[in-house]
Design a protein around this motif. Structure first.
Motif, PDB file in Angstrom:
ATOM      1  N   GLY A  34       0.803  -1.218   0.000  1.00  0.00           N
ATOM      2  CA  GLY A  34       0.000   0.000   0.000  1.00  0.00           C
ATOM      3  C   GLY A  34       0.828   1.256   0.000  1.00  0.00           C
ATOM      4  N   TRP A  35       0.102   2.364  -0.016  1.00  0.00           N
ATOM      5  CA  TRP A  35       0.717   3.685  -0.016  1.00  0.00           C
ATOM      6  C   TRP A  35       0.123   4.525   1.110  1.00  0.00           C
ATOM      7  CZ3 TRP A  35       4.721   4.902  -3.177  1.00  0.00           C
ATOM      8  CH2 TRP A  35       4.949   4.064  -4.267  1.00  0.00           C
ATOM      9  N   TYR A  36       0.992   5.227   1.786  1.00  0.00           N
ATOM     10  CA  TYR A  36       0.608   6.179   2.807  1.00  0.00           C
ATOM     11  C   TYR A  36       1.195   7.533   2.414  1.00  0.00           C
ATOM     12  CZ  TYR A  36      -0.740   2.303   5.869  1.00  0.00           C
ATOM     13  OH  TYR A  36      -1.342   1.195   6.413  1.00  0.00           O
ATOM     14  N   ARG A  37       0.695   8.588   3.037  1.00  0.00           N
ATOM     15  CA  ARG A  37       1.261   9.904   2.801  1.00  0.00           C
ATOM     16  C   ARG A  37       1.280  10.696   4.090  1.00  0.00           C
ATOM     17  NH1 ARG A  37      -3.543  12.431  -1.061  1.00  0.00           N
ATOM     18  NH2 ARG A  37      -5.118  12.726   0.583  1.00  0.00           N
ATOM     19  N   GLN A  38       2.191  11.660   4.098  1.00  0.00           N
ATOM     20  CA  GLN A  38       2.353  12.471   5.302  1.00  0.00           C
ATOM     21  C   GLN A  38       2.761  13.875   4.917  1.00  0.00           C
ATOM     22  OE1 GLN A  38       5.292  10.954   8.081  1.00  0.00           O
ATOM     23  NE2 GLN A  38       4.198  11.883   9.803  1.00  0.00           N
ATOM     24  N   VAL A  39       2.138  14.841   5.582  1.00  0.00           N
ATOM     25  CA  VAL A  39       2.521  16.241   5.449  1.00  0.00           C
ATOM     26  C   VAL A  39       3.073  16.695   6.787  1.00  0.00           C
ATOM     27  CG1 VAL A  39       0.840  16.697   3.634  1.00  0.00           C
ATOM     28  CG2 VAL A  39       0.206  17.072   6.031  1.00  0.00           C
ATOM     29  N   PRO A  40       3.924  17.696   6.788  1.00  0.00           N
ATOM     30  CA  PRO A  40       4.517  18.156   8.048  1.00  0.00           C
ATOM     31  C   PRO A  40       3.458  18.518   9.071  1.00  0.00           C
ATOM     32  CG  PRO A  40       5.670  19.116   6.194  1.00  0.00           C
ATOM     33  CD  PRO A  40       4.477  18.409   5.632  1.00  0.00           C
ATOM     34  N   GLY A  41       3.657  18.024  10.290  1.00  0.00           N
ATOM     35  CA  GLY A  41       2.747  18.346  11.369  1.00  0.00           C
ATOM     36  C   GLY A  41       1.537  17.454  11.478  1.00  0.00           C
ATOM     37  N   LYS A  42       1.404  16.529  10.540  1.00  0.00           N
ATOM     38  CA  LYS A  42       0.263  15.619  10.568  1.00  0.00           C
ATOM     39  C   LYS A  42       0.727  14.169  10.606  1.00  0.00           C
ATOM     40  CE  LYS A  42      -3.192  18.557   8.329  1.00  0.00           C
ATOM     41  NZ  LYS A  42      -4.247  18.610   7.279  1.00  0.00           N
ATOM     42  N   GLU A  43      -0.170  13.303  11.036  1.00  0.00           N
ATOM     43  CA  GLU A  43       0.152  11.880  11.080  1.00  0.00           C
ATOM     44  C   GLU A  43       0.140  11.281   9.671  1.00  0.00           C
ATOM     45  OE1 GLU A  43      -1.602  10.737  15.528  1.00  0.00           O
ATOM     46  OE2 GLU A  43      -2.409   9.795  13.734  1.00  0.00           O
ATOM     47  N   ARG A  44       0.900  10.233   9.534  1.00  0.00           N
ATOM     48  CA  ARG A  44       0.893   9.507   8.268  1.00  0.00           C
ATOM     49  C   ARG A  44      -0.477   8.855   8.086  1.00  0.00           C
ATOM     50  NH1 ARG A  44       6.133   5.872   7.108  1.00  0.00           N
ATOM     51  NH2 ARG A  44       6.988   7.927   7.677  1.00  0.00           N
ATOM     52  N   GLU A  45      -1.031   8.957   6.880  1.00  0.00           N
ATOM     53  CA  GLU A  45      -2.358   8.415   6.640  1.00  0.00           C
ATOM     54  C   GLU A  45      -2.347   7.440   5.467  1.00  0.00           C
ATOM     55  OE1 GLU A  45      -5.161  11.427   5.481  1.00  0.00           O
ATOM     56  OE2 GLU A  45      -4.068  11.973   3.668  1.00  0.00           O
ATOM     57  N   LEU A  46      -3.238   6.473   5.538  1.00  0.00           N
ATOM     58  CA  LEU A  46      -3.375   5.513   4.452  1.00  0.00           C
ATOM     59  C   LEU A  46      -3.974   6.198   3.232  1.00  0.00           C
ATOM     60  CD1 LEU A  46      -3.416   2.531   3.363  1.00  0.00           C
ATOM     61  CD2 LEU A  46      -5.761   2.433   4.247  1.00  0.00           C
ATOM     62  N   VAL A  47      -3.377   5.948   2.088  1.00  0.00           N
ATOM     63  CA  VAL A  47      -3.929   6.419   0.823  1.00  0.00           C
ATOM     64  C   VAL A  47      -4.679   5.276   0.142  1.00  0.00           C
ATOM     65  CG1 VAL A  47      -3.417   7.368  -1.449  1.00  0.00           C
ATOM     66  CG2 VAL A  47      -2.084   8.106   0.545  1.00  0.00           C
ATOM     67  N   ALA A  48      -3.999   4.154  -0.010  1.00  0.00           N
ATOM     68  CA  ALA A  48      -4.611   2.996  -0.660  1.00  0.00           C
ATOM     69  C   ALA A  48      -3.811   1.757  -0.339  1.00  0.00           C
ATOM     70  CB  ALA A  48      -4.680   3.186  -2.173  1.00  0.00           C
TER      71      ALA A  48
END
Length: 119
Positions: A34-48
């Motif tokens: 799968g793929w996750y994404r993260q932006v500064p200051g936020k938790e890593r989140e599932l994309v797919a």
């Protein structure tokens, strides 16, 4: 075992990108990729994510725009991203649940790849 991701970059809103992530090394099989994404200051989140039996799971924010697929022979997972929006800007991480040669299931992460969507 290593996961090598590629395909990130800079794209205008409405554009498309395709991410790839290949697993290499000695292992028995792969369960979910799968793929996750993260932006500064936020938790890593599932994309797919995509399981070995074909079950897919998408974040609500990407449904209808992103498609996950995998090549079992190449041990590679892909993320086709269409109609990209500025809010898709993030570092994208590849993830895989891999069955090792000692029959243990371990969670692996690739190094992130930056996706930037300009408005």
């Amino acid at each position: 075992v290593q996961l090598q991701a590629s395909g990130g970059g800079l794209v205008q809103a409405g554009g498309s990108l395709r991410l790839s992530c290949a697993a290499s090394g000695n292992f028995f099989s792969i369960y979910t990729m799968g793929w996750y994404r993260q932006v500064p200051g936020k938790e890593r989140e599932l994309v797919a994510s995509l399981s070995s039996d074909g079950f897919t799971n998408y974040a609500d924010s990407v449904k209808g725009r992103f498609t996950i697929d995998r090549d079992t022979v190449k041990s590679t997972v892909y993320l086709e991203m269409n109609n990209l929006k500025p809010e898709d800007t993030a570092v994208y991480y590849c993830n895989a649940d891999i069955v090792t040669m000692t029959d243990n299931v371990m969670d692996y992460w690739g190094k992130g790849t930056q996706v930037t969507v300009s408005s």
